[in-house]
Write an enzyme that holds these catalytic residues in place. Structure first.
Site, short mmCIF file in Angstrom:
data_model
loop_
_atom_site.label_atom_id
_atom_site.label_comp_id
_atom_site.label_asym_id
_atom_site.label_seq_id
_atom_site.Cartn_x
_atom_site.Cartn_y
_atom_site.Cartn_z
N GLU A 349 0.83 -1.21 0.00
CA GLU A 349 0.00 0.00 0.00
C GLU A 349 0.86 1.26 0.00
O GLU A 349 1.80 1.39 0.78
CB GLU A 349 -0.91 0.01 1.22
CG GLU A 349 -1.78 1.26 1.33
CD GLU A 349 -2.33 1.48 2.73
OE1 GLU A 349 -2.60 2.65 3.07
OE2 GLU A 349 -2.46 0.50 3.49
N ARG A 391 7.27 5.81 1.54
CA ARG A 391 7.00 4.57 0.79
C ARG A 391 7.29 4.75 -0.70
O ARG A 391 7.70 3.82 -1.38
CB ARG A 391 5.56 4.11 1.03
CG ARG A 391 5.35 3.60 2.45
CD ARG A 391 4.08 2.80 2.62
NE ARG A 391 4.02 2.21 3.94
CZ ARG A 391 3.20 1.22 4.30
NH1 ARG A 391 2.36 0.72 3.42
NH2 ARG A 391 3.20 0.74 5.53
#
Length: 430
Positions: A349, A391
């Protein structure tokens, strides 16, 4: 928060929707408290009316010299005044009890959200880009020789403990470039208004977006009562709390790059290596405040905005719709974007884009004034990551890695890096 009138009108439908989330039998408990609250309010109004009538008659009894009637009426006024106070206090307590109960109940999923118990039953919608074929075994980001000089977990642990990182030099510059690239894209191409907000908020702001009361352990609270934001969704959405905006102002579209803070309660032993799950991180957030008729359309648009960032960076990803068992507390429907991480050989994610309906607006009392002059209604709110910067850094490093530990950087970042195109195996930009 839920509309008590809607629950009164259709408790069976309310229970059925909550049942899809694994929550059962709430309407009966809610309506019992609501009925008792309304009874106490009605009795208080009746006692107040009797008090007012007796008050008017007291003077007349005194004027005609009827001392006995005067004393009776005066005692009745005092009795009804005490009753009004007691009944009003009870109603107030019941109102708080009802409010606390409603505040702790999750939002209702839209009909097209898939049923499921957990993340294993989420449904993939589409994919973009093909994972790269490596002629060597790809490493995780923190294992790359070019990354190690600029990603220091040991010093961070000395300073703050686990799940923190110190970034330096070229790696930090790539991280900063990513955040600026995301902001510039959202502002210039997607029409969002860049906004800068505090990272410390009052408790009511956390209640407004649903982090409280149920999820207090997931965030950090200061000794003087402020909360560190887990995401700038909290501040951006609350900019309209207590407001009535003109319909012509909608949609309001905002973006912010902020520090975010999460305790990661319940994640012990999960994703402990590298930068994937940190207590402090940066994220570019998107928030939209819309007319109720436009929120589903806006949800698709916001998902596209997040996808555009990944496409410009050339990062393979997939879009999934979360099932009922994996959806967040305040969402009616959520799209997750999962980016390909070759070092882990899986999708992870990097963004969640959620439509919340009027759930947060009711908690915040955020409304709009219709253009036709009708009664104000609640706005709809949406939020999404556009994207999580740390991320995204991981994805850029892992997807661009070379056999010697260097990294080829996405073309979209080159202007933000002074024309540099790669991270060398020694940890320098070149």
């Amino acid at each position: 928060m839920h509309d008590i009138r809607a629950i009164r009108d259709n408790p069976t439908q309310f229970d059925a929707a909550l049942g899809r989330l694994g929550v059962s039998g709430m309407s009966s408990q809610i309506l019992t408290i609501d009925e008792e609250r309304r009874t106490q309010i009605a009795r208080a109004e009746e006692a107040r009316a009797e008090q007012n009538r007796a008050s008017k008659e007291v003077g007349a009894a005194k004027a005609r010299g009827d001392e006995a009637e005067f004393e009776r009426l005066r005692a009745l006024v005092a009795e009804k005044k005490a009753a009004v106070q007691e009944l009003t206090e009870t109603a107030k307590e019941l109102d708080q009890k009802l409010n606390d109960l409603l505040m702790a109940i999750p939002n209702l999923p839209l009909d097209d959200v898939p049923d499921g118990a957990d993340e294993d039953e989420n449904v993939e919608i589409r994919r973009w880009g093909a994972p790269r074929n490596f002629d060597f075994d790809p490493k995780e980001h923190f294992e790359l020789s070019g990354v190690r000089p600029g990603m220091d977990f040991e010093t961070a642990a000395k300073l703050s403990g686990s799940r923190f990182v110190v970034l330096r030099g070229a790696v930090l510059r790539i991280h900063r470039a990513l955040g600026q690239f995301m902001l510039d894209t959202h502002v210039s191409e997607h029409g969002l208004t860049e906004t800068w907000t505090p990272v410390l908020v009052k408790e009511e702001a956390m209640y407004g977006t649903g982090q409280l009361p149920k999820f207090g352990e997931d965030s950090y609270k200061t000794t003087n009562g402020w909360w560190l934001i887990p995401t700038s969704e909290v501040t951006l959405t609350n900019t309209v709390s207590g407001e009535i905006v003109d319909e012509a102002q909608l949609p309001i579209r905002m973006t912010a790059l902020s520090q975010c803070f999460r305790s990661e309660a319940g994640s012990a032993g999960k994703d402990t290596s590298g930068m994937l799950r940190q207590h402090q991180f940066e994220k570019v957030e998107m928030v939209s405040i819309t007319h109720p008729d436009k929120s589903l359309e806006e949800h698709e648009r916001m998902t596209g905005c997040a996808e555009a960032i990944l496409q410009k960076l050339g990062l393979p990803y997939r879009v999934i719709v979360l099932c009922t068992g994996d959806m967040g507390f305040g969402a009616r429907k959520t799209h997750d974007l999962e980016v390909w991480l070759p070092g882990q050989d899986t999708y992870r994610e990097i963004s969640s884009v959620s439509v919340c309906g009027d759930f947060q607006a009711r908690r915040m009392n955020a409304r709009y004034k219709p253009a036709d002059g009708g009664k104000p209604g609640y706005v709809h709110t949406l939020n999404g990551s556009g994207l999580a910067v740390g991320r995204c850094l991981i994805a850029v490093l892992e997807n661009g890695q070379q056999a010697d530990g260097s990294v080829e950087l996405p073309e979209a970042l080159h202007p933000y890096l002074g024309g540099k195109t790669r991270l060398t195996a020694e940890g320098e930009l070149a």
